[in-house]
Motif scaffolding. Structure first.
Motif, PDB file in Angstrom:
ATOM      1  N   UNK A  20       0.795  -1.214   0.000  1.00 47.01           N
ATOM      2  CA  UNK A  20       0.000   0.000   0.000  1.00 47.01           C
ATOM      3  C   UNK A  20       0.834   1.273   0.000  1.00 47.01           C
ATOM      4  N   UNK A  21       2.160   1.159   0.126  1.00 50.91           N
ATOM      5  CA  UNK A  21       3.038   2.328   0.130  1.00 50.91           C
ATOM      6  C   UNK A  21       3.211   2.869  -1.284  1.00 50.91           C
ATOM      7  N   UNK A  22       3.381   4.189  -1.391  1.00 56.01           N
ATOM      8  CA  UNK A  22       3.578   4.824  -2.696  1.00 56.01           C
ATOM      9  C   UNK A  22       5.014   5.327  -2.819  1.00 56.01           C
ATOM     10  N   UNK A  23       5.551   5.194  -4.008  1.00 53.05           N
ATOM     11  CA  UNK A  23       6.852   5.748  -4.352  1.00 53.05           C
ATOM     12  C   UNK A  23       6.647   6.687  -5.533  1.00 53.05           C
ATOM     13  N   UNK A  24       7.303   7.854  -5.510  1.00 54.03           N
ATOM     14  CA  UNK A  24       7.157   8.802  -6.604  1.00 54.03           C
ATOM     15  C   UNK A  24       8.525   9.257  -7.082  1.00 54.03           C
ATOM     16  N   UNK A  25       8.692   9.352  -8.391  1.00 53.73           N
ATOM     17  CA  UNK A  25       9.967   9.788  -8.952  1.00 53.73           C
ATOM     18  C   UNK A  25       9.719  10.448 -10.301  1.00 53.73           C
ATOM     19  N   UNK A  26      10.515  11.469 -10.618  1.00 53.67           N
ATOM     20  CA  UNK A  26      10.474  12.107 -11.931  1.00 53.67           C
ATOM     21  C   UNK A  26      11.787  11.820 -12.637  1.00 53.67           C
ATOM     22  N   UNK A  27      11.738  11.633 -13.951  1.00 51.67           N
ATOM     23  CA  UNK A  27      12.947  11.294 -14.695  1.00 51.67           C
ATOM     24  C   UNK A  27      12.846  11.777 -16.131  1.00 51.67           C
ATOM     25  N   UNK A  28      13.996  11.892 -16.758  1.00 53.90           N
ATOM     26  CA  UNK A  28      14.104  12.198 -18.177  1.00 53.90           C
ATOM     27  C   UNK A  28      14.765  11.012 -18.868  1.00 53.90           C
ATOM     28  N   UNK A  29      14.668  10.909 -20.185  1.00 52.23           N
ATOM     29  CA  UNK A  29      15.312   9.795 -20.884  1.00 52.23           C
ATOM     30  C   UNK A  29      16.826   9.836 -20.734  1.00 52.23           C
ATOM     31  N   UNK A  30      17.438   8.687 -20.773  1.00 44.72           N
ATOM     32  CA  UNK A  30      18.896   8.598 -20.808  1.00 44.72           C
ATOM     33  C   UNK A  30      19.388   9.186 -22.127  1.00 44.72           C
ATOM     34  N   UNK A  31      20.448   9.996 -22.062  1.00 46.12           N
ATOM     35  CA  UNK A  31      20.961  10.615 -23.283  1.00 46.12           C
ATOM     36  C   UNK A  31      22.332  10.081 -23.674  1.00 46.12           C
ATOM     37  N   UNK A  32      23.257   9.943 -22.739  1.00 49.99           N
ATOM     38  CA  UNK A  32      24.598   9.437 -23.038  1.00 49.99           C
ATOM     39  C   UNK A  32      25.202  10.178 -24.229  1.00 49.99           C
ATOM     40  N   UNK A  33      25.544  11.441 -24.014  1.00 52.63           N
ATOM     41  CA  UNK A  33      26.000  12.280 -25.124  1.00 52.63           C
ATOM     42  C   UNK A  33      27.192  11.682 -25.863  1.00 52.63           C
ATOM     43  N   UNK A  34      28.057  10.960 -25.164  1.00 57.46           N
ATOM     44  CA  UNK A  34      29.225  10.400 -25.850  1.00 57.46           C
ATOM     45  C   UNK A  34      28.888   9.118 -26.615  1.00 57.46           C
ATOM     46  N   UNK A  35      27.732   8.532 -26.341  1.00 59.83           N
ATOM     47  CA  UNK A  35      27.224   7.362 -27.053  1.00 59.83           C
ATOM     48  C   UNK A  35      28.217   6.200 -27.086  1.00 59.83           C
ATOM     49  N   UNK A  36      28.930   6.041 -25.977  1.00 56.52           N
ATOM     50  CA  UNK A  36      29.921   4.974 -25.929  1.00 56.52           C
ATOM     51  C   UNK A  36      29.299   3.592 -26.042  1.00 56.52           C
ATOM     52  N   UNK A  37      28.030   3.468 -25.675  1.00 53.57           N
ATOM     53  CA  UNK A  37      27.404   2.155 -25.695  1.00 53.57           C
ATOM     54  C   UNK A  37      26.868   1.713 -27.039  1.00 53.57           C
ATOM     55  N   UNK A  38      26.987   2.546 -28.085  1.00 53.49           N
ATOM     56  CA  UNK A  38      26.391   2.204 -29.375  1.00 53.49           C
ATOM     57  C   UNK A  38      27.030   0.954 -29.966  1.00 53.49           C
TER      58      UNK A  38
END
Length: 437
Positions: A374-392
Motif C-alpha cells: 500500500x506504500x507509494x513511491x514517486x519519482x520524476x525522470x528524463x530519458x537517458x541521453x549518453x551524449x558520448x554514445x559509448x554504448x552504441x
C-alpha cells in the motif's frame, strides 16, 4: 529566399563545415542504424513487406541490408528503412521530434554502394540528410505536429533523403533545389490515431525511397516549384500569420541525435529510467501493483496505457507493456516487445497529462508506484541521453548477434562502419554484410 533554397544552403554548409567529431557522430549514427536494420529484419512487418516486394519483382539483384534478399534498389531502400525503425530502436532528434536514421541511412548506404562512391561521400550524405530533416521539421513545429495529427519523420522524411541523395550524386545548387522541390510536393505523413501497425512504418520508409527518387529525377532534369514549403506549407502547418524562417541550428543535427537504449516509444524511455531509479534504490519492482504516469500532453497522441494490443507496434507504444518490461527486467529486449504479451502479474497502469508542477520537458515523466503493502513511491525522470554514445558499439553487436551473426562477422561489420569515413568505397561493408548467417 525560398525555404528550399535555405535547406539546400544549410545542407551544403553543414557538410562543408563538419568537424571530425561531426563526422564521427555520423558514422556512429550509421552503425546504430545498420544494427537496427539487421535486428528489424525478422520483424513480422519486415517479412510482410518482403513478401510483397518479391511478388512484384522476383529475381532482382540489389542486396538488402536487413535480410538476405535481392530486390530492386527502390524496394531495398524501403525494406531497410522500414526495418531500421520498426522496433522503435533507432535514434531520435528531439529538437525536431524526428527519427532521421529511418529516412536517411538506407538511401545513403544503398545509393553509395550502387554508385561506388567513397565512404567519406556517404558520411557527407548522412550529415546533409540529417540536417535537412531536422531543420525543416523544427521549422514547422517539431513535436507540436503530433497533436495536429502529423508524423514529422514521414511528413518531411523525403526532404532528408533527397538531400542525402543529392549530396551523393553531386548535384549543383539548382538541381539540389529541384530535388528538394520534388520531395516537398509529395510531403504527407499523417499520424494514425487508432492503430499504427505496418502502415505507420511504411509511411516513413516510402518517404526515404521517394526522396532518393526525387534526387535522381532532378539529376535527369525534372524540375519542380521551390515554393511549396513557403505559402502552402506555412498555411497548412503554422496558419496564415507572419512566419519568419528561424535561424537554423549552428550545431549539426547528426550530433544532436540521442541513441535509444530501449525498443519502445521515446516518451516512455523516461518511464523506464524512473522505474530503474527505483530499482537502484532497492525498491522491489515485483511488488508494484499500480503505476500512475504523467506525460507531456503533446506526446499523448502516440502513447497509450492499453493492455490489449494488436501486436508489437502497439506494445512498444503502451506504457503498460513498458512498465511490465522493466518490472521483469526485459526493458532492453526487442523480443520481449515483439511477443506483445503481458505477464499475469503485470501492474495496473494509468497514463495522464503531466501535472503543472512536474518536469517541464516534452520527454520527461512523473511516475507514482503503489506496492503490495500500500506504500507509494514517486519519482520524476528524463530519458537517458549518453551524449558520448559509448554504448552504441555494444548495442550494435547485441542487435546483429541476436539476428544470427557470429561474433567475428559482427565485429568486422562494426569496423566497416566505424571506419567508413576513411574507406575508398563500401566494399568492406558489403563483404562483411555477406557474412550473415
Amino acid at each position: 529566399m525560398s525555404t528550399v533554397e535555405v535547406l539546400a544552403e544549410v545542407a551544403s554548409r553543414t557538410v562543408r563545415e563538419a568537424t571530425s567529431q561531426t563526422r564521427a557522430d555520423a558514422a556512429t549514427e550509421l552503425l546504430d542504424s545498420v544494427g537496427c536494420m539487421i535486428r528489424g529484419g525478422d520483424h513480422a512487418i519486415s517479412g510482410e513487406f518482403l513478401d510483397y516486394a518479391r511478388s512484384w519483382h522476383p529475381g532482382e539483384d540489389t542486396e538488402a541490408i536487413a535480410v538476405d534478399a535481392a530486390l530492386p534498389l527502390e524496394q531495398a531502400v524501403v525494406l531497410d528503412a522500414l526495418a531500421c525503425h520498426v522496433d522503435e530502436f533507432d535514434s531520435l532528434h528531439a529538437g525536431s521530434a524526428t527519427v532521421p536514421a529511418a529516412v536517411v541511412a538506407a538511401p545513403a548506404l544503398h545509393l553509395g554502394r550502387a554508385m561506388g562512391v567513397s565512404g567519406r561521400k556517404v558520411i557527407d550524405a548522412v550529415i546533409a540528410g540529417y540536417q535537412v530533416i531536422g531543420t525543416v521539421a523544427a521549422r514547422f513545429g517539431g513535436s507540436g505536429l503530433y497533436a495536429a495529427g502529423w508524423w514529422p519523420t514521414s511528413t518531411f522524411g523525403s526532404l532528408g533523403s533527397a538531400a542525402a541523395a543529392a549530396t551523393l550524386l553531386g548535384l549543383d545548387e539548382e538541381r539540389t533545389c529541384h530535388a528538394l522541390g520534388i520531395a516537398s510536393i509529395g510531403s504527407g505523413g499523417l499520424l494514425a490515431g487508432d492503430r499504427l501497425g505496418g502502415g505507420h512504418y511504411l509511411s516513413a520508409a516510402r518517404a526515404a525511397a521517394a526522396g532518393a527518387a526525387a534526387a535522381l529525377q532532378a539529376k535527369a532534369g525534372v524540375q519542380a516549384s521551390w515554393k511549396a514549403l513557403d505559402d502552402p506549407a506555412r498555411a497548412a502547418f503554422l496558419g496564415s500569420g507572419s512566419d519568419p524562417f528561424p535561424a537554423p541550428s549552428s550545431t549539426a543535427v547528426v550530433s544532436e541525435c540521442v541513441t535509444k537504449w530501449y525498443p519502445c516509444a521515446r516518451p516512455l524511455h523516461a518511464v523506464v529510467e524512473a522505474l530503474r531509479s527505483l530499482r537502484d534504490r532497492y525498491v522491489d519492482l515485483s511488488t508494484i501493483t499500480r503505476v500512475e504516469i504523467g506525460l507531456d500532453p503533446g506526446v499523448l497522441a502516440f502513447v497509450t496505457d492499453r493492455r490489449d494490443v494488436a501486436g508489437p507496434t502497439e506494445a512498444a507504444a503502451s506504457a503498460a507493456f513498458v512498465v511490465d518490461a522493466v518490472c521483469g527486467g526485459h526493458e532492453a529486449e526487442v523480443g520481449w516487445f515483439r511477443e506483445a504479451r503481458l505477464r499475469p502479474s503485470a501492474p495496473e497502469v494509468v497514463v495522464e497529462a503531466l501535472e503543472t508542477d512536474g518536469p517541464d520537458t516534452a520527454w520527461s515523466a512523473r511516475v507514482r508506484c503503489r506496492t503490495s503493502s500500500g506504500a507509494w513511491q514517486e519519482v520524476a525522470a528524463a530519458p537517458r541521453t549518453d551524449a558520448d554514445r559509448e554504448g552504441v558499439g555494444a548495442k550494435f553487436l547485441a542487435n546483429v548477434t541476436a539476428a544470427g551473426f557470429d561474433t567475428e562477422a559482427a565485429d568486422d561489420l562494426r569496423r566497416s562502419l566505424v571506419d567508413l569515413d576513411d574507406a575508398d568505397d563500401l566494399g568492406f561493408f558489403a563483404a562483411a554484410l555477406r557474412r550473415r548467417p
